[in-house]
Design a protein around this motif. Structure first.
Motif, PDB file in Angstrom:
ATOM      1  N   MET A 147      24.483   0.206   4.071  1.00  0.00           N
ATOM      2  CA  MET A 147      24.861  -0.914   4.939  1.00  0.00           C
ATOM      3  C   MET A 147      23.679  -1.361   5.798  1.00  0.00           C
ATOM      4  O   MET A 147      23.406  -2.560   5.942  1.00  0.00           O
ATOM      5  N   LEU A 148      22.934  -0.395   6.345  1.00  0.00           N
ATOM      6  CA  LEU A 148      21.789  -0.729   7.200  1.00  0.00           C
ATOM      7  C   LEU A 148      20.693  -1.431   6.406  1.00  0.00           C
ATOM      8  O   LEU A 148      20.111  -2.422   6.870  1.00  0.00           O
ATOM      9  N   LEU A 149      20.405  -0.933   5.202  1.00  0.00           N
ATOM     10  CA  LEU A 149      19.367  -1.562   4.389  1.00  0.00           C
ATOM     11  C   LEU A 149      19.775  -2.968   3.972  1.00  0.00           C
ATOM     12  O   LEU A 149      18.945  -3.889   3.960  1.00  0.00           O
ATOM     13  N   LYS A 150      21.039  -3.151   3.627  1.00  0.00           N
ATOM     14  CA  LYS A 150      21.509  -4.482   3.237  1.00  0.00           C
ATOM     15  C   LYS A 150      21.384  -5.450   4.413  1.00  0.00           C
ATOM     16  O   LYS A 150      21.078  -6.648   4.210  1.00  0.00           O
ATOM     17  N   SER A 151      21.582  -4.950   5.611  1.00  0.00           N
ATOM     18  CA  SER A 151      21.569  -5.832   6.780  1.00  0.00           C
ATOM     19  C   SER A 151      20.190  -6.412   7.076  1.00  0.00           C
ATOM     20  O   SER A 151      20.087  -7.402   7.805  1.00  0.00           O
ATOM     21  N   VAL A 152      19.115  -5.816   6.524  1.00  0.00           N
ATOM     22  CA  VAL A 152      17.768  -6.339   6.788  1.00  0.00           C
ATOM     23  C   VAL A 152      17.197  -7.093   5.594  1.00  0.00           C
ATOM     24  O   VAL A 152      16.060  -7.560   5.647  1.00  0.00           O
ATOM     25  N   THR A 153      17.967  -7.216   4.505  1.00  0.00           N
ATOM     26  CA  THR A 153      17.438  -7.904   3.324  1.00  0.00           C
ATOM     27  C   THR A 153      17.260  -9.407   3.556  1.00  0.00           C
ATOM     28  O   THR A 153      16.502 -10.049   2.822  1.00  0.00           O
ATOM     29  N   ASP A 154      17.934  -9.965   4.556  1.00  0.00           N
ATOM     30  CA  ASP A 154      17.734 -11.384   4.867  1.00  0.00           C
ATOM     31  C   ASP A 154      16.435 -11.610   5.624  1.00  0.00           C
ATOM     32  O   ASP A 154      15.905 -12.723   5.633  1.00  0.00           O
ATOM     33  N   GLU A 155      15.927 -10.566   6.260  1.00  0.00           N
ATOM     34  CA  GLU A 155      14.721 -10.697   7.088  1.00  0.00           C
ATOM     35  C   GLU A 155      13.469 -10.193   6.392  1.00  0.00           C
ATOM     36  O   GLU A 155      12.376 -10.762   6.557  1.00  0.00           O
ATOM     37  N   LEU A 156      13.598  -9.126   5.604  1.00  0.00           N
ATOM     38  CA  LEU A 156      12.445  -8.490   4.981  1.00  0.00           C
ATOM     39  C   LEU A 156      12.516  -8.592   3.468  1.00  0.00           C
ATOM     40  O   LEU A 156      13.602  -8.565   2.887  1.00  0.00           O
ATOM     41  N   GLN A 157      11.356  -8.680   2.837  1.00  0.00           N
ATOM     42  CA  GLN A 157      11.275  -8.626   1.386  1.00  0.00           C
ATOM     43  C   GLN A 157      11.612  -7.213   0.905  1.00  0.00           C
ATOM     44  O   GLN A 157      11.407  -6.231   1.628  1.00  0.00           O
ATOM     45  N   VAL A 158      12.126  -7.129  -0.331  1.00  0.00           N
ATOM     46  CA  VAL A 158      12.486  -5.826  -0.892  1.00  0.00           C
ATOM     47  C   VAL A 158      11.271  -4.897  -0.912  1.00  0.00           C
ATOM     48  O   VAL A 158      11.380  -3.701  -0.617  1.00  0.00           O
ATOM     49  N   GLY A 159      10.096  -5.430  -1.237  1.00  0.00           N
ATOM     50  CA  GLY A 159       8.883  -4.616  -1.246  1.00  0.00           C
ATOM     51  C   GLY A 159       8.591  -4.019   0.109  1.00  0.00           C
ATOM     52  O   GLY A 159       8.200  -2.844   0.216  1.00  0.00           O
ATOM     53  N   GLN A 160       8.764  -4.792   1.163  1.00  0.00           N
ATOM     54  CA  GLN A 160       8.554  -4.279   2.513  1.00  0.00           C
ATOM     55  C   GLN A 160       9.539  -3.170   2.854  1.00  0.00           C
ATOM     56  O   GLN A 160       9.172  -2.160   3.462  1.00  0.00           O
ATOM     57  N   ILE A 161      10.791  -3.389   2.472  1.00  0.00           N
ATOM     58  CA  ILE A 161      11.811  -2.371   2.748  1.00  0.00           C
ATOM     59  C   ILE A 161      11.459  -1.061   2.039  1.00  0.00           C
ATOM     60  O   ILE A 161      11.586   0.025   2.615  1.00  0.00           O
ATOM     61  N   LEU A 162      10.996  -1.158   0.792  1.00  0.00           N
ATOM     62  CA  LEU A 162      10.610   0.052   0.051  1.00  0.00           C
ATOM     63  C   LEU A 162       9.447   0.765   0.725  1.00  0.00           C
ATOM     64  O   LEU A 162       9.433   1.996   0.816  1.00  0.00           O
ATOM     65  N   ILE A 163       8.455   0.016   1.186  1.00  0.00           N
ATOM     66  CA  ILE A 163       7.305   0.623   1.855  1.00  0.00           C
ATOM     67  C   ILE A 163       7.743   1.353   3.120  1.00  0.00           C
ATOM     68  O   ILE A 163       7.376   2.514   3.353  1.00  0.00           O
ATOM     69  N   MET A 164       8.540   0.680   3.938  1.00  0.00           N
ATOM     70  CA  MET A 164       8.977   1.275   5.201  1.00  0.00           C
ATOM     71  C   MET A 164       9.914   2.455   4.965  1.00  0.00           C
ATOM     72  O   MET A 164       9.741   3.531   5.549  1.00  0.00           O
ATOM     73  N   PHE A 165      10.893   2.260   4.087  1.00  0.00           N
ATOM     74  CA  PHE A 165      11.865   3.311   3.803  1.00  0.00           C
ATOM     75  C   PHE A 165      11.177   4.523   3.177  1.00  0.00           C
ATOM     76  O   PHE A 165      11.469   5.672   3.531  1.00  0.00           O
ATOM     77  N   GLY A 166      10.258   4.251   2.235  1.00  0.00           N
ATOM     78  CA  GLY A 166       9.526   5.344   1.597  1.00  0.00           C
ATOM     79  C   GLY A 166       8.661   6.106   2.572  1.00  0.00           C
ATOM     80  O   GLY A 166       8.580   7.341   2.522  1.00  0.00           O
ATOM     81  N   SER A 167       8.013   5.397   3.490  1.00  0.00           N
ATOM     82  CA  SER A 167       7.146   6.059   4.478  1.00  0.00           C
ATOM     83  C   SER A 167       7.957   6.939   5.413  1.00  0.00           C
ATOM     84  O   SER A 167       7.609   8.104   5.658  1.00  0.00           O
ATOM     85  N   PHE A 168       9.039   6.376   5.959  1.00  0.00           N
ATOM     86  CA  PHE A 168       9.891   7.158   6.849  1.00  0.00           C
ATOM     87  C   PHE A 168      10.446   8.387   6.121  1.00  0.00           C
ATOM     88  O   PHE A 168      10.441   9.506   6.653  1.00  0.00           O
ATOM     89  N   GLY A 169      10.954   8.174   4.909  1.00  0.00           N
ATOM     90  CA  GLY A 169      11.550   9.268   4.153  1.00  0.00           C
ATOM     91  C   GLY A 169      10.544  10.361   3.822  1.00  0.00           C
ATOM     92  O   GLY A 169      10.859  11.551   3.887  1.00  0.00           O
ATOM     93  N   THR A 170       9.320   9.959   3.461  1.00  0.00           N
ATOM     94  CA  THR A 170       8.272  10.938   3.145  1.00  0.00           C
ATOM     95  C   THR A 170       7.987  11.832   4.341  1.00  0.00           C
ATOM     96  O   THR A 170       7.902  13.063   4.224  1.00  0.00           O
ATOM     97  N   ILE A 171       7.840  11.211   5.512  1.00  0.00           N
ATOM     98  CA  ILE A 171       7.533  11.979   6.728  1.00  0.00           C
ATOM     99  C   ILE A 171       8.669  12.942   7.061  1.00  0.00           C
ATOM    100  O   ILE A 171       8.446  14.126   7.348  1.00  0.00           O
TER     101      ILE A 171
END
Length: 293
Positions: free
Chosen positions: A23-47
């Motif tokens: 739900m949270l990821l879907k809520s930002v798809t109108d503001e951010l590109q999918v590529g950006q979401i993957l970069i941010m989500f991947g970085s946070f998850g890796t850490i």
């Protein structure tokens, strides 16, 4: 409190967490590109996964990371997460979540094909019935959408990831595999962003939303792992399907979605087939143990 009850409670908590993450990821798809979401989500998850792995004393650098199956898992993670995130941007959350419920069916079929696990005709029938449920949700030739196809591709990617996880070297913990699975999303997101363009500097709200989704997702993953370790797998695993219930509730409240009758029917068919397959797997395991005793 029995171990199975604790395991079931942890599994339900994990599925609620994953639904909130979606739900949270879907809520930002109108503001951010999918590529950006993957970069941010991947970085946070890796850490976060790296911190958890180090807290358990796991080695983050291990020779078995070069194993081909680990590479296959990373590619499957990229495929699953890429198409799943894309589907969140293009399709209703209820539809995406319904199709995701077919993952265990694909995993069972894949285990029979790739690992030689025995699957009787009853389970093959249940798997086929589950795929009929997928077709009911997709409605090819009637209302087939790119978002639904992306959700289907994401589901297949996640199923391949689960199969690759089973085939990965046992010396690598799930947390270490999680580190590199999320790390692979960063370059994948960068490549996608370079192709699509449209990058924007995330607002503080978008940054906080993706960060919260990462924390909730990692917590849900941790609860999922604990659930599988606390209770009997055959008892705890069917509670994975509560994710659809939470997703439907959140889709209704947050996005005002109203799934139609066909989506609900297809979801019911997929869930019923999956639960039967899991229960049948439990019976087959019990019979095998009894015969070997």
């Amino acid at each position: 409190m029995s171990s199975n009850f604790r395991g079931a409670a942890l599994m339900v908590a994990a599925m609620a967490g994953f639904a909130v993450e979606d739900m949270l990821l879907k809520s930002v798809t109108d503001e951010l590109q999918v590529g950006q979401i993957l970069i941010m989500f991947g970085s946070f998850g890796t850490i976060l996964f790296a911190l958890l792995a180090r807290s358990r004393g796991d080695r983050l650098l291990h020779p078995n990371l070069l194993h081909p199956v680990v590479g296959a898992k990373a590619l499957a993670e990229i495929c699953g997460r890429l198409f799943f995130t894309l589907s969140l941007a293009l399709a209703p959350l209820s539809t995406v979540s319904a199709l995701l419920q077919a993952t265990p069916l694909v995993v069972v079929a894949g285990a029979a094909i790739f690992f030689g696990e025995r699957v009787g005709w009853r389970r093959w029938t249940a798997i086929a019935t589950g795929f009929v449920g997928v077709l009911i949700v997709l409605r090819p030739g009637v209302e087939l959408s790119w978002g639904a196809l992306a959700a289907l591709a994401g589901m297949l990617g996640f199923a391949l990831r689960d199969l690759a996880t089973r085939g990965a070297p046992k010396t690598l913990s799930n947390l270490v595999l999680g580190v590199y699975g999320f790390l692979a999303l960063v370059p994948a997101g960068a490549v996608l962003l370079a192709v699509t363009g449209g990058a924007v500097w995330p607002t503080s709200a978008a940054f906080a939303t993706v960060g919260t989704a990462s924390v909730v997702g990692v917590a849900a993953y941790y609860a999922l792992t604990a659930a599988m370790r606390v209770g009997e797998v055959a008892v705890v695993t069917p509670f994975r399907y509560t994710r659809l219930v939470f997703a439907l509730i959140l889709a209704s409240i947050v996005f005002a979605e109203r799934p139609d009758a066909m989506t609900l029917l297809g979801s019911a068919v997929i869930v019923a087939s999956g639960i039967y397959t899991l229960l049948r797997s439990r019976r087959e395991t019990q019979l095998t143990v009894a015969q070997d005793a």
